[in-house]
Design a protein around this motif. Sequence first.
Motif, PDB file in Angstrom:
ATOM      1  N   UNK A 295       0.844  -1.194   0.000  1.00  0.00           N
ATOM      2  CA  UNK A 295       0.000   0.000   0.000  1.00  0.00           C
ATOM      3  C   UNK A 295       0.883   1.249   0.000  1.00  0.00           C
ATOM      4  N   UNK A 296       0.241   2.399  -0.183  1.00  0.00           N
ATOM      5  CA  UNK A 296       0.946   3.685  -0.174  1.00  0.00           C
ATOM      6  C   UNK A 296       2.165   3.647  -1.093  1.00  0.00           C
ATOM      7  N   UNK A 297       1.882   3.337  -2.357  1.00  0.00           N
ATOM      8  CA  UNK A 297       2.938   3.270  -3.368  1.00  0.00           C
ATOM      9  C   UNK A 297       3.553   4.652  -3.579  1.00  0.00           C
ATOM     10  N   UNK A 298       4.833   4.731  -3.904  1.00  0.00           N
ATOM     11  CA  UNK A 298       5.752   3.635  -4.135  1.00  0.00           C
ATOM     12  C   UNK A 298       6.433   3.161  -2.850  1.00  0.00           C
ATOM     13  N   UNK A 299       6.401   3.957  -1.803  1.00  0.00           N
ATOM     14  CA  UNK A 299       7.144   3.612  -0.588  1.00  0.00           C
ATOM     15  C   UNK A 299       6.785   2.239  -0.041  1.00  0.00           C
ATOM     16  N   UNK A 300       5.486   1.931  -0.051  1.00  0.00           N
ATOM     17  CA  UNK A 300       5.031   0.693   0.561  1.00  0.00           C
ATOM     18  C   UNK A 300       4.699  -0.405  -0.427  1.00  0.00           C
ATOM     19  N   UNK A 301       5.237  -0.335  -1.636  1.00  0.00           N
ATOM     20  CA  UNK A 301       4.984  -1.361  -2.654  1.00  0.00           C
ATOM     21  C   UNK A 301       5.741  -2.633  -2.274  1.00  0.00           C
ATOM     22  N   UNK A 302       5.015  -3.695  -2.011  1.00  0.00           N
ATOM     23  CA  UNK A 302       5.625  -4.902  -1.451  1.00  0.00           C
ATOM     24  C   UNK A 302       6.639  -5.538  -2.389  1.00  0.00           C
ATOM     25  N   UNK A 303       6.381  -5.482  -3.695  1.00  0.00           N
ATOM     26  CA  UNK A 303       7.293  -6.103  -4.657  1.00  0.00           C
ATOM     27  C   UNK A 303       8.594  -5.320  -4.784  1.00  0.00           C
ATOM     28  N   UNK A 304       8.602  -4.095  -4.311  1.00  0.00           N
ATOM     29  CA  UNK A 304       9.808  -3.261  -4.347  1.00  0.00           C
ATOM     30  C   UNK A 304      10.520  -3.275  -2.995  1.00  0.00           C
ATOM     31  N   UNK A 305       9.739  -3.159  -1.917  1.00  0.00           N
ATOM     32  CA  UNK A 305      10.326  -3.105  -0.588  1.00  0.00           C
ATOM     33  C   UNK A 305       9.345  -3.682   0.426  1.00  0.00           C
ATOM     34  N   UNK A 306       9.440  -4.993   0.639  1.00  0.00           N
ATOM     35  CA  UNK A 306       8.526  -5.670   1.560  1.00  0.00           C
ATOM     36  C   UNK A 306       8.691  -5.154   2.987  1.00  0.00           C
ATOM     37  N   UNK A 307       9.907  -4.805   3.374  1.00  0.00           N
ATOM     38  CA  UNK A 307      10.140  -4.299   4.725  1.00  0.00           C
ATOM     39  C   UNK A 307       9.390  -2.999   4.960  1.00  0.00           C
ATOM     40  N   UNK A 308       9.363  -2.128   3.957  1.00  0.00           N
ATOM     41  CA  UNK A 308       8.606  -0.884   4.074  1.00  0.00           C
ATOM     42  C   UNK A 308       7.115  -1.152   4.243  1.00  0.00           C
TER      43      UNK A 308
END
Length: 342
Positions: A175-188
Motif C-alpha cells: 500500500x501507499x505506493x511507491x514507498x510501501x509497494x511490497x514487490x519493491x520493498x517488503x520491509x517498508x
Amino acid sequence: MKNLVIDLRFYLICLCFSLYSCSDEGVAQPIQQTGHLALGADVSWITEMEASGVQFYNTGGTSVDGMKLVQSLGVDAVRLRVWVNPQNGWCNQDDLLVKARRAKHLGMRLLIDFHYSDTWADPGQQNKPAAWSTLSFSELKAAVASHTTSVLQLLKDNGIQPEWVQVGNETGNGMLWENGKASVNMANYAALNNAGYDAVKAILPNSKVIVHLQNGQDNSLFRWLFDGLKNNGGKWDVIGMSLYPNKENWEAYNTACIKNINDMISRYQSEVMICEVGMSWDEEEVAERWLKELLKAVNGIPNQKVLGIFYWEPLAYAGWNGYTLGAFDNNGRPTKVWNAFK
C-alpha cells in the motif's frame, strides 16, 4: 461553498439519525447469533445513494431503509470503508460515523476498512492521500498511525467498537505506493502495516486486525505476501480475502479458495475472513448456488477458523457507479442470492 454544502449535508444526515436513534419506537434489538459466521454486507455507498434519491425495495415492492433491508435478508454485520480526504466527502470519517451509528442501532457487528488513500485502494492503485504525498517514510508511518487513531477514537467516543479492522484494502502488492509497494520493498510495507496494526490495538485492543488481499483463489499470491510480512516482522490477526467468480468458473474458484483458506490456517495459524464476494446480479440463480456452496464449505472448516463472509456493495443496482455485481435487480429488489444467507 462546495465544502459548506457537503458539511451541511453531513450535519443533516447526522441529525436525522441521531433523532431516530433516540426514539424508543422501532429500536432494533441486538441480533441473536445462530452460528459463528458473520454474514455481512459492505454498504459503504448507502448514504451517497440515499442522498441521490436511490430507494431500496423489499420483494413486495415496498420502499425500506437499505440497512434494515439487508438485515431482514440475513445480514448480521456490515463493512464500511474509510478514505482519508475524499474529494466529495463520502466515505470520510464523518460519513463513516453516520453509517456506523446506524449499524450499531440495529445491533449489527462492524468491520472497518481503511483504504489509506483519498480514493479507491485496490490491486491497480494504492495511491497516497494528497496530504501525505511529500512525507518522508518515517512521517508516512506516523500519518498512518495518526489517521487510524483519529478514525477509531471517533467511533469509540460515540460508543462504537468495531469487531474487526482492516489495515489496508486488497494489499496484494502493499500500500501507499511507491514507498510501501511490497514487490519493491517488503520491509517498508511491513512497517506501514505495523503502524496501522499498533494504532488499532492502542485504541481497540480487542478488535481483530485483518490484512486483506485480492484473489482468494490465488494461493501463490497469499503465500508470497504473508511470507514476506512474516519475514519482516509484519503483524496481523486475520487473513482477509476477496472472491469474485463468474457463472463459468465459480466451482473452480470455490475449490481453490477453500484450499487456500486451509493452507493459510495451517501455514500461519491464522483465522480467515472472506471480506468481499460478488457475482453479476443478473446471474442470480447461479449466484445463489455459488454462495450456498461457499458458505457450506467454510462452515465445514474445523475449529471455526473462518470468521465470516461479506457481500460487496449488494445494494448497488441499475448500474450505480458502473457496478454490476450487486444483489438487487434493476428495480431495486433483492435477487435470489439472498437465499444463501437464510
